[in-house]
Design a protein around this motif. Structure first.
Motif, mmCIF file in Angstrom:
data_model
loop_
_atom_site.group_PDB
_atom_site.id
_atom_site.type_symbol
_atom_site.label_atom_id
_atom_site.label_comp_id
_atom_site.label_asym_id
_atom_site.label_seq_id
_atom_site.Cartn_x
_atom_site.Cartn_y
_atom_site.Cartn_z
ATOM 1 N N ARG A 126 27.077 -31.259 14.154
ATOM 2 C CA ARG A 126 28.109 -31.796 13.534
ATOM 3 C C ARG A 126 28.008 -31.893 11.857
ATOM 4 N N LEU A 127 26.519 -31.862 11.524
ATOM 5 C CA LEU A 127 26.027 -31.813 10.172
ATOM 6 C C LEU A 127 26.105 -30.538 9.533
ATOM 7 N N LEU A 128 26.236 -29.542 10.164
ATOM 8 C CA LEU A 128 26.202 -28.194 9.620
ATOM 9 C C LEU A 128 27.116 -28.124 8.167
ATOM 10 N N HIS A 129 26.350 -27.947 7.274
ATOM 11 C CA HIS A 129 27.106 -27.456 5.775
ATOM 12 C C HIS A 129 27.617 -28.603 5.114
ATOM 13 N N VAL A 130 27.453 -29.896 5.692
ATOM 14 C CA VAL A 130 27.986 -31.140 5.321
ATOM 15 C C VAL A 130 27.558 -31.510 4.005
ATOM 16 N N ASP A 131 26.000 -31.630 3.781
ATOM 17 C CA ASP A 131 25.567 -31.900 2.549
ATOM 18 C C ASP A 131 25.524 -30.716 1.656
ATOM 19 N N GLU A 132 26.177 -29.577 1.759
ATOM 20 C CA GLU A 132 26.402 -28.631 0.970
ATOM 21 C C GLU A 132 27.697 -28.749 -0.140
ATOM 22 N N LYS A 133 28.411 -29.796 0.466
ATOM 23 C CA LYS A 133 29.698 -29.959 -0.015
ATOM 24 C C LYS A 133 29.732 -30.878 -1.357
ATOM 25 N N ALA A 134 30.458 -30.798 -2.219
ATOM 26 C CA ALA A 134 30.258 -31.383 -3.637
ATOM 27 C C ALA A 134 30.598 -32.689 -3.572
ATOM 28 N N ASN A 135 31.580 -33.147 -2.934
ATOM 29 C CA ASN A 135 31.996 -34.553 -3.065
ATOM 30 C C ASN A 135 32.307 -35.065 -1.252
ATOM 31 N N GLY A 136 32.600 -36.571 -1.380
ATOM 32 C CA GLY A 136 32.587 -37.075 -0.186
ATOM 33 C C GLY A 136 33.843 -36.428 0.769
ATOM 34 N N ILE A 137 34.881 -36.333 0.152
ATOM 35 C CA ILE A 137 36.218 -36.201 1.167
ATOM 36 C C ILE A 137 35.836 -34.882 1.771
ATOM 37 N N GLU A 138 35.194 -33.807 0.935
ATOM 38 C CA GLU A 138 35.148 -32.461 1.371
ATOM 39 C C GLU A 138 33.732 -32.573 2.516
ATOM 40 N N LYS A 139 32.947 -33.621 2.574
ATOM 41 C CA LYS A 139 31.896 -33.921 3.424
ATOM 42 C C LYS A 139 32.725 -34.366 4.600
ATOM 43 N N LEU A 140 33.466 -35.099 4.506
ATOM 44 C CA LEU A 140 34.029 -35.861 5.569
ATOM 45 C C LEU A 140 34.877 -34.596 6.524
ATOM 46 N N LYS A 141 35.574 -33.712 5.582
ATOM 47 C CA LYS A 141 36.372 -32.722 6.394
ATOM 48 C C LYS A 141 35.466 -31.771 6.809
ATOM 49 N N GLN A 142 34.225 -31.618 6.397
ATOM 50 C CA GLN A 142 33.474 -30.636 6.977
ATOM 51 C C GLN A 142 32.836 -31.115 8.332
ATOM 52 N N LEU A 143 32.638 -32.515 8.443
ATOM 53 C CA LEU A 143 32.366 -33.141 9.548
ATOM 54 C C LEU A 143 33.167 -32.985 10.620
ATOM 55 N N ILE A 144 34.643 -33.329 10.105
ATOM 56 C CA ILE A 144 35.762 -33.062 11.363
ATOM 57 C C ILE A 144 35.902 -31.496 11.710
ATOM 58 N N ALA A 145 35.778 -30.576 10.684
ATOM 59 C CA ALA A 145 35.839 -29.220 11.172
ATOM 60 C C ALA A 145 34.547 -28.837 12.272
#
Length: 196
Positions: free
Chosen positions: A69-88
């Protein structure tokens, strides 16, 4: 790692998909022996009881699922994009251990009948909620969210929506509910959470 620790790890790895698919009560000792290649005494040389093995198998399965679930999450620039990556990641990448989401599976299995497993599930759920809340808190500190956004509410909506959609998808044997919830959560984040 000692030979005993290696054997213990191999037992957990072999038992994890059995417990995750069949639950605690549905996992027979004969299945566990077959999967591990060990006799009853060989398993219980490393674990005091089936419950201890099931708890470690859950922890192993949860860690594998969480890392996915954490794949690529920390690569995202902002918090909303991190949440969207977790959801994806939740929607696109199922648990690498057969059987699906260990929280969903084990929570239902252990809710009333197994306090040890229930405690492990509760701890995993808390860690998931805490991570989402931390992401929202960081986003707030950077001015990425609207004023008054409650990180606990965001985390609860994301987790509850995804787990509910997963349950529906498994029963319906398709991803429709997961895809609809993903789209809904992304709209929610864009319209109600992100600073416009």
């Amino acid at each position: 790692m000692t030979k005993g620790e290696q054997t213990r790890r191999k037992i957990v790895e072999a038992a994890a998909p059995i417990f995750n698919k069949r639950g605690y009560e549905g996992s027979s000792l004969s299945e566990l022996m077959e999967a591990t290649g060990l006799k009853k005494g060989g398993i219980y040389r490393h674990f005091s009881c089936k419950e201890e093995l099931a708890a470690e198998a859950f922890d192993y399965t949860w860690e594998a699922a969480w890392n996915t679930r954490l794949l690529h999450v920390d690569e995202k620039a902002n918090g909303i994009e991190k949440l969207k990556q977790l959801i994806a990641n939740f929607v696109e990448h199922r648990s690498p251990v057969a059987g699906g989401c260990p929280i969903l599976n084990t929570a239902i299995d252990a809710d009333d009948g197994n306090p040890v497993l229930r405690a492990h599930v509760a701890k995993a759920l808390r860690s998931w909620l805490n991570r989402l809340q931390a992401i929202v808190n960081q986003a707030q500190a950077r001015g990425e969210t609207q004023p008054g956004v409650d990180p606990r509410v965001v985390a609860t909506l994301v987790v509850a929506s995804l787990e509910g959609a997963l349950m529906m998808s498994r029963i319906q044997r398709n991803d429709e509910a997961l895809r609809r919830v993903q789209a809904h959560l992304n709209r929610y984040l864009d319209e109600e959470v992100v600073r416009s």
